[in-house]
Scaffold this motif. Structure first.
Motif, PDB file in Angstrom:
ATOM      1  N   ILE A  63       0.805  -1.153  -0.044  1.00 48.40           N
ATOM      2  CA  ILE A  63      -0.038   0.052   0.048  1.00 48.40           C
ATOM      3  C   ILE A  63       0.912   1.155   0.048  1.00 48.40           C
ATOM      4  N   CYS A  64       0.263   2.429  -0.394  1.00 50.19           N
ATOM      5  CA  CYS A  64       0.910   3.500  -0.311  1.00 50.19           C
ATOM      6  C   CYS A  64       0.692   4.646   0.817  1.00 50.19           C
ATOM      7  N   LYS A  65      -0.552   4.379   1.298  1.00 46.74           N
ATOM      8  CA  LYS A  65      -0.910   5.259   2.571  1.00 46.74           C
ATOM      9  C   LYS A  65      -1.663   4.415   3.567  1.00 46.74           C
ATOM     10  N   LYS A  66      -1.521   4.623   4.844  1.00 47.81           N
ATOM     11  CA  LYS A  66      -2.171   3.698   5.924  1.00 47.81           C
ATOM     12  C   LYS A  66      -3.521   3.502   5.831  1.00 47.81           C
ATOM     13  N   GLU A  67      -4.387   4.594   5.083  1.00 51.71           N
ATOM     14  CA  GLU A  67      -5.711   4.521   5.109  1.00 51.71           C
ATOM     15  C   GLU A  67      -6.074   3.094   4.204  1.00 51.71           C
ATOM     16  N   GLN A  68      -5.392   2.992   3.214  1.00 48.34           N
ATOM     17  CA  GLN A  68      -5.799   1.751   2.404  1.00 48.34           C
ATOM     18  C   GLN A  68      -5.877   0.353   3.094  1.00 48.34           C
ATOM     19  N   VAL A  69      -5.276   0.209   4.447  1.00 47.59           N
ATOM     20  CA  VAL A  69      -5.508  -0.846   5.210  1.00 47.59           C
ATOM     21  C   VAL A  69      -6.948  -1.405   5.201  1.00 47.59           C
ATOM     22  N   GLU A  70      -7.761  -0.149   5.331  1.00 46.65           N
ATOM     23  CA  GLU A  70      -9.124  -0.511   5.637  1.00 46.65           C
ATOM     24  C   GLU A  70      -9.704  -1.350   4.278  1.00 46.65           C
ATOM     25  N   GLU A  71      -9.401  -1.135   3.167  1.00 40.52           N
ATOM     26  CA  GLU A  71      -9.793  -1.868   2.052  1.00 40.52           C
ATOM     27  C   GLU A  71      -9.466  -3.260   2.054  1.00 40.52           C
ATOM     28  N   ILE A  72      -8.455  -3.522   2.608  1.00 39.08           N
ATOM     29  CA  ILE A  72      -7.599  -4.954   2.374  1.00 39.08           C
ATOM     30  C   ILE A  72      -7.879  -5.823   3.941  1.00 39.08           C
ATOM     31  N   ALA A  73      -7.762  -5.154   4.964  1.00 41.59           N
ATOM     32  CA  ALA A  73      -8.144  -6.064   6.144  1.00 41.59           C
ATOM     33  C   ALA A  73      -9.411  -5.574   6.691  1.00 41.59           C
ATOM     34  N   GLU A 111      -7.603 -16.994   5.544  1.00 43.63           N
ATOM     35  CA  GLU A 111      -8.609 -15.745   5.862  1.00 43.63           C
ATOM     36  C   GLU A 111      -7.730 -14.555   6.602  1.00 43.63           C
ATOM     37  N   THR A 112      -6.244 -14.636   6.488  1.00 42.38           N
ATOM     38  CA  THR A 112      -5.457 -13.585   6.704  1.00 42.38           C
ATOM     39  C   THR A 112      -4.618 -12.947   5.471  1.00 42.38           C
ATOM     40  N   VAL A 113      -4.235 -11.773   5.496  1.00 42.90           N
ATOM     41  CA  VAL A 113      -3.461 -11.067   4.400  1.00 42.90           C
ATOM     42  C   VAL A 113      -2.324 -10.249   5.253  1.00 42.90           C
ATOM     43  N   GLY A 114      -1.209 -10.313   4.225  1.00 41.81           N
ATOM     44  CA  GLY A 114      -0.011  -9.529   4.763  1.00 41.81           C
ATOM     45  C   GLY A 114      -0.190  -8.194   3.973  1.00 41.81           C
ATOM     46  N   ILE A 115       0.520  -7.052   4.857  1.00 45.31           N
ATOM     47  CA  ILE A 115       0.109  -5.698   4.274  1.00 45.31           C
ATOM     48  C   ILE A 115       1.512  -5.102   4.729  1.00 45.31           C
ATOM     49  N   ARG A 116       2.247  -4.453   3.734  1.00 44.39           N
ATOM     50  CA  ARG A 116       3.206  -3.584   3.731  1.00 44.39           C
ATOM     51  C   ARG A 116       3.149  -2.234   2.946  1.00 44.39           C
ATOM     52  N   MET A 117       3.977  -1.226   3.620  1.00 42.09           N
ATOM     53  CA  MET A 117       3.897  -0.023   3.057  1.00 42.09           C
ATOM     54  C   MET A 117       5.547   0.255   2.681  1.00 42.09           C
ATOM     55  N   ALA A 129      -0.641   5.601  -8.331  1.00 41.01           N
ATOM     56  CA  ALA A 129      -1.012   5.801  -9.657  1.00 41.01           C
ATOM     57  C   ALA A 129      -2.031   4.524 -10.071  1.00 41.01           C
ATOM     58  N   SER A 130      -2.046   3.547  -9.489  1.00 39.89           N
ATOM     59  CA  SER A 130      -2.649   2.362  -9.878  1.00 39.89           C
ATOM     60  C   SER A 130      -3.552   1.750  -8.966  1.00 39.89           C
ATOM     61  N   ALA A 131      -3.059   0.731  -8.066  1.00 42.34           N
ATOM     62  CA  ALA A 131      -3.839   0.017  -7.031  1.00 42.34           C
ATOM     63  C   ALA A 131      -2.935  -0.450  -5.831  1.00 42.34           C
ATOM     64  N   PRO A 132      -3.507  -0.886  -4.819  1.00 41.60           N
ATOM     65  CA  PRO A 132      -2.629  -1.713  -4.059  1.00 41.60           C
ATOM     66  C   PRO A 132      -2.028  -2.887  -4.881  1.00 41.60           C
ATOM     67  N   LEU A 133      -1.063  -3.387  -4.503  1.00 43.45           N
ATOM     68  CA  LEU A 133      -0.258  -4.374  -5.416  1.00 43.45           C
ATOM     69  C   LEU A 133      -0.091  -5.760  -4.618  1.00 43.45           C
ATOM     70  N   ALA A 134      -0.420  -6.923  -5.116  1.00 42.35           N
ATOM     71  CA  ALA A 134      -0.167  -7.935  -4.240  1.00 42.35           C
ATOM     72  C   ALA A 134       1.421  -8.247  -5.005  1.00 42.35           C
ATOM     73  N   ALA A 135       2.373  -8.586  -4.122  1.00 39.32           N
ATOM     74  CA  ALA A 135       3.785  -8.813  -4.793  1.00 39.32           C
ATOM     75  C   ALA A 135       4.815  -9.645  -3.923  1.00 39.32           C
ATOM     76  N   PRO A 136       4.983 -10.588  -4.540  1.00 37.82           N
ATOM     77  CA  PRO A 136       6.232 -11.288  -3.944  1.00 37.82           C
ATOM     78  C   PRO A 136       7.449 -10.866  -4.346  1.00 37.82           C
ATOM     79  N   SER A 137       8.502 -11.336  -3.898  1.00 37.39           N
ATOM     80  CA  SER A 137       9.991 -10.998  -4.305  1.00 37.39           C
ATOM     81  C   SER A 137       9.973 -11.503  -5.937  1.00 37.39           C
ATOM     82  N   ALA A 138      10.752 -10.720  -6.835  1.00 38.39           N
ATOM     83  CA  ALA A 138      10.725 -10.641  -8.135  1.00 38.39           C
ATOM     84  C   ALA A 138      11.617 -11.708  -8.800  1.00 38.39           C
TER      85      ALA A 138
END
Ligand code: TXA
Ligand code: MG
Length: 326
Positions: A63-73, A111-117, A129-138
């Motif tokens: 995520i890019c700002k803390k408020e986004q946590v509320e859409e995800i968790a 039923e759980t999700v990991g979140i990082r900024m 500019a887009s959306a919260p990104l699900a991302a593992p190491s590349a």
């Protein structure tokens, strides 16, 4: 074909790709991430295909700002906000109860999700500019994690349209993962945010059974971060040198991966440096393993002793060597 573009020039194009359901590789301060729109199930599936990642290993949502946590968790505890104030943005991920908006492919059915900024301006600009990104190491599944655009290219060329190049990763090992859904928060993966730093805020955390109990992230049952060459860990630099000489006599091409403080002991043997300080070791460990696997068939890594970030670096060395000690 895969293109590498300087991050500052590529944000707009990358955001368009993400919103079209494509994958984009982006820099973070820990390691490079392979991102897809976290709300787009089909896009997230492409991550597993590109990496060859097992479906039962969940992804972290960036995520890019803390408020986004509320859409995800959901059911977000007070402790989340206390930790977020201190460690976000930063090399730190928190596991919470997932919101129904997040597809199960992201959480591997859980039923759980990991979140990082992430603390990287290009990563956050892309998310903004887009959306919260699900991302593992590349990296391709089970290979060493990437700390440069070049590392990513070597693993994923042809599998992703765009790599944003943000230079070398500042921290160099993956984020600390903390499970906040347990009564006593559990460190599932150690990182640059250490147990002591977390206990300072939470009162108690559990790590490796040393403090309270051991727990493993689902992905931990696979050997991670392994170089293509055989690797072992030597208890000190003298043991490393002895093993090196034995390997040379046996006709092998060994290399020592160690801190840069033993010139006299190592002499003219082949060495890849980890730098000097513990932070250097974290920043350099994956680049050193990438370099070492290219020039040798046998990698001998010096044990890095200590309780803080040293222990997080050792965790990655154990993964790379499969825990083999000499
Ligand atoms: O630093 C990082 O965290 C990097 C950058 C790109 O942000 N990402 C990263 O992702 O290392 P990955 O997928 O390579 O590792 C994530 C780890 C895995 O071990 C996974 O099992 C664990 O976090 N994990 C993710 N979601 C989880 C969940 N809901 N519950 C338990 N563990 C989880
Ligand atoms: Mg990984």
């Amino acid at each position: 074909m895969t293109r590498i573009v300087p991050a500052q020039q590529g944000i707009e194009e990358a955001a368009k790709l993400i919103l079209k359901g494509e994958l984009v590789v982006f820099p973070t301060e820990t390691v490079y991430g392979l991102g897809a729109n976290a709300f787009d199930e089909e896009a997230v599936r492409k991550i597993f295909a590109a990496k060859g990642r097992p479906q039962d290993n969940p992804l972290i949502v960036h995520i890019c700002k803390k408020e986004q946590v509320e859409e995800i968790a959901e059911d977000i505890p007070e402790a989340f906000y206390a930790l977020a104030d201190r460690f976000m943005p930063g090399p730190f991920s928190i596991i919470l109860k997932k919101s129904p908006k997040i597809p199960y492919v992201v959480t591997a059915g859980g039923e759980t999700v990991g979140i990082r900024m992430p603390d990287n301006e290009w990563a956050r600009a892309l998310i903004e500019a887009s959306a919260p990104l699900a991302a593992p190491s590349a990296n391709r599944s089970k290979h060493i994690s990437p700390t440069s655009a070049r590392h990513v290219y070597e693993d994923l060329n042809g599998k992703v349209p765009l790599i944003l190049d943000g230079g070398a990763c500042r921290v160099g090992i993956e984020s600390t993962v903390l499970d906040l859904t347990e009564d006593v928060p559990v460190i599932l993966r150690p990182g640059a945010v250490t147990a002591d730093m977390l206990a300072d805020i939470l009162g108690e955390v559990s790590l490796n059974g040393r403090v309270i109990k051991i727990a493993k992230a689902p992905g931990m049952k696979y050997t991670h971060y392994a170089p293509d060459s055989e690797a072992v860990c030597a208890g000190d630099i003298r043991a490393a040198v002895r093993e090196y000489d034995r390997a040379v006599s046996a006709g092998r091409r060994p290399v020592i991966v160690a801190r840069d403080i033993y010139r006299d002991v190592v002499g003219d043997r082949q060495i890849v440096s980890l730098g000097i300080t513990a932070d250097d070791c974290a920043r350099n460990i994956y680049a050193a393993l990438h370099a070492a696997e290219k020039i040798s068939d046998y990698i001998i890594v010096e044990e890095i002793k200590g309780q803080g970030i040293e222990a997080s670096v050792m965790n990655r060395i154990d993964k790379a060597t499969g825990g083999r000690r000499i």
